[in-house]
Design a protein around this motif. Sequence first.
Motif, PDB file in Angstrom:
ATOM      1  N   ASP A   1       4.272 -51.363  20.084  1.00 43.16           N
ATOM      2  CA  ASP A   1       5.724 -51.317  20.236  1.00 43.16           C
ATOM      3  C   ASP A   1       6.202 -52.242  21.355  1.00 43.16           C
TER       4      ASP A   1
ATOM      5  N   SER B   1       1.109 -49.808  24.976  1.00 39.49           N
ATOM      6  CA  SER B   1       0.582 -50.253  23.678  1.00 39.49           C
ATOM      7  C   SER B   1      -0.289 -51.498  23.845  1.00 39.49           C
TER       8      SER B   1
ATOM      9  N   THR C   1       2.804 -52.606  13.424  1.00 43.86           N
ATOM     10  CA  THR C   1       4.042 -52.200  14.075  1.00 43.86           C
ATOM     11  C   THR C   1       5.070 -51.896  12.998  1.00 43.86           C
TER      12      THR C   1
ATOM     13  N   TRP D   1      14.360 -50.020  13.028  1.00 42.95           N
ATOM     14  CA  TRP D   1      14.806 -49.324  14.234  1.00 42.95           C
ATOM     15  C   TRP D   1      16.106 -48.603  13.944  1.00 42.95           C
TER      16      TRP D   1
ATOM     17  N   LEU E   1      10.325 -46.283   9.671  1.00 42.73           N
ATOM     18  CA  LEU E   1      10.350 -45.729  11.019  1.00 42.73           C
ATOM     19  C   LEU E   1       8.932 -45.541  11.544  1.00 42.73           C
ATOM     20  N   PRO E   2       8.770 -45.519  12.872  1.00 43.18           N
ATOM     21  CA  PRO E   2       7.420 -45.562  13.460  1.00 43.18           C
ATOM     22  C   PRO E   2       6.491 -44.437  13.032  1.00 43.18           C
ATOM     23  N   VAL E   3       6.949 -43.182  13.046  1.00 43.98           N
ATOM     24  CA  VAL E   3       6.025 -42.072  12.781  1.00 43.98           C
ATOM     25  C   VAL E   3       5.451 -42.135  11.366  1.00 43.98           C
TER      26      VAL E   3
ATOM     27  N   SER F   1       7.744 -39.374  22.087  1.00 47.47           N
ATOM     28  CA  SER F   1       7.929 -38.539  20.906  1.00 47.47           C
ATOM     29  C   SER F   1       7.193 -39.102  19.701  1.00 47.47           C
ATOM     30  N   VAL F   2       7.085 -40.436  19.614  1.00 50.75           N
ATOM     31  CA  VAL F   2       6.367 -41.035  18.488  1.00 50.75           C
ATOM     32  C   VAL F   2       4.890 -40.667  18.550  1.00 50.75           C
ATOM     33  N   SER F   3       4.262 -40.880  19.722  1.00 49.85           N
ATOM     34  CA  SER F   3       2.836 -40.576  19.854  1.00 49.85           C
ATOM     35  C   SER F   3       2.562 -39.101  19.592  1.00 49.85           C
TER      36      SER F   3
ATOM     37  N   SER G   1       4.344 -36.944  17.825  1.00 56.04           N
ATOM     38  CA  SER G   1       4.570 -36.606  16.420  1.00 56.04           C
ATOM     39  C   SER G   1       3.429 -37.102  15.543  1.00 56.04           C
ATOM     40  N   VAL G   2       2.937 -38.308  15.830  1.00 58.21           N
ATOM     41  CA  VAL G   2       1.808 -38.842  15.063  1.00 58.21           C
ATOM     42  C   VAL G   2       0.570 -38.004  15.307  1.00 58.21           C
TER      43      VAL G   2
END
Length: 306
Positions: A10, A15, A37, A41, A94-96, A126-128, A130-131
């Motif tokens: 990111d 990262s 990636t 967004w 989206l990232p997740v 929150s992304v990390s 959630s993943v």
Amino acid sequence: MTRTITVGLDGSPASVAAADWAAREAQLRDLPLRLVTAWEWRPPAYAPPTGLGAPVPPSDLQRAWARRLLDETRTRIAERRPGLRIDTDEIAGLPVPALLRAAEDAELLALGSRGLSKAAGFLLGSVSLSVLAACGRPVVLVRAAEHGKEEALPEPSARGLSAATGHRDVVLGLDLYKPDDAVTDFAFDAASRRAARLRIVHGWTLPPYYYGGALMPDLNDHMATQVRRELSDVLSPWQEKYPAVEVSTQAAVGGAGHHLVEASHDAALVVVGRRIRRAAVGAHIGPVTQALLHHAAAPVAVISHD
């Protein structure tokens, strides 16, 4: 299909550290490195009403930024690690969900974790989180502050180093009574590839009627001996499978989280399991893993299992 060591990018320092860690891991495992990636967004749910906040960049600019990030990261890693196969992938979305899709074909997924300070420990995005809570593949969280830690080692006599090789220990948080083969195998394999010692930490609790040994002074020694015997029984087949791995055990009174955080300060990697809990809402990663994600000083590998 050949699995890869995959890292989510990111553009943050964390990262970047995760990409460097993943590149080294790809070489250790003789696997390709995949840089991914997500380029779509959207503003967060708490953003001001339209017209008051920052505008969403056009999709062509988002995709151009993603491509530049991938290209620059690939060039930098290729210069440091010639011969390593590096693939790149810009994923629309989206990232997740994008990272979860990418992880499906990965040997493991590496992600950056933003650290506030040595005192505050991890600030897990929150992304990390959630993943991690939804991913079925191994996930490794890497802090920017830990970048290069394995490259510059103190003298082999220092605590946390293998006397034979001078490499930092791999640390395994072992649930003695519900051990999972995938977690244990990951830790032994990581230690074997690094020619490092495997330090195994198991936390155990005295019965509630035991108060500092005043009532039953021999109970502590008896239980400690029993725990060490059970540890030996559980580890015996793994030591036969990995005879070259030097193993040390630590059976410590109290929750494992605190002891693993302490062990992380001179470790190359900390390995823990995450029992998969299929719930409608919320992230369920367990108290030991939660403690490590907030306070560990080394990369943390979280292995999901049933």
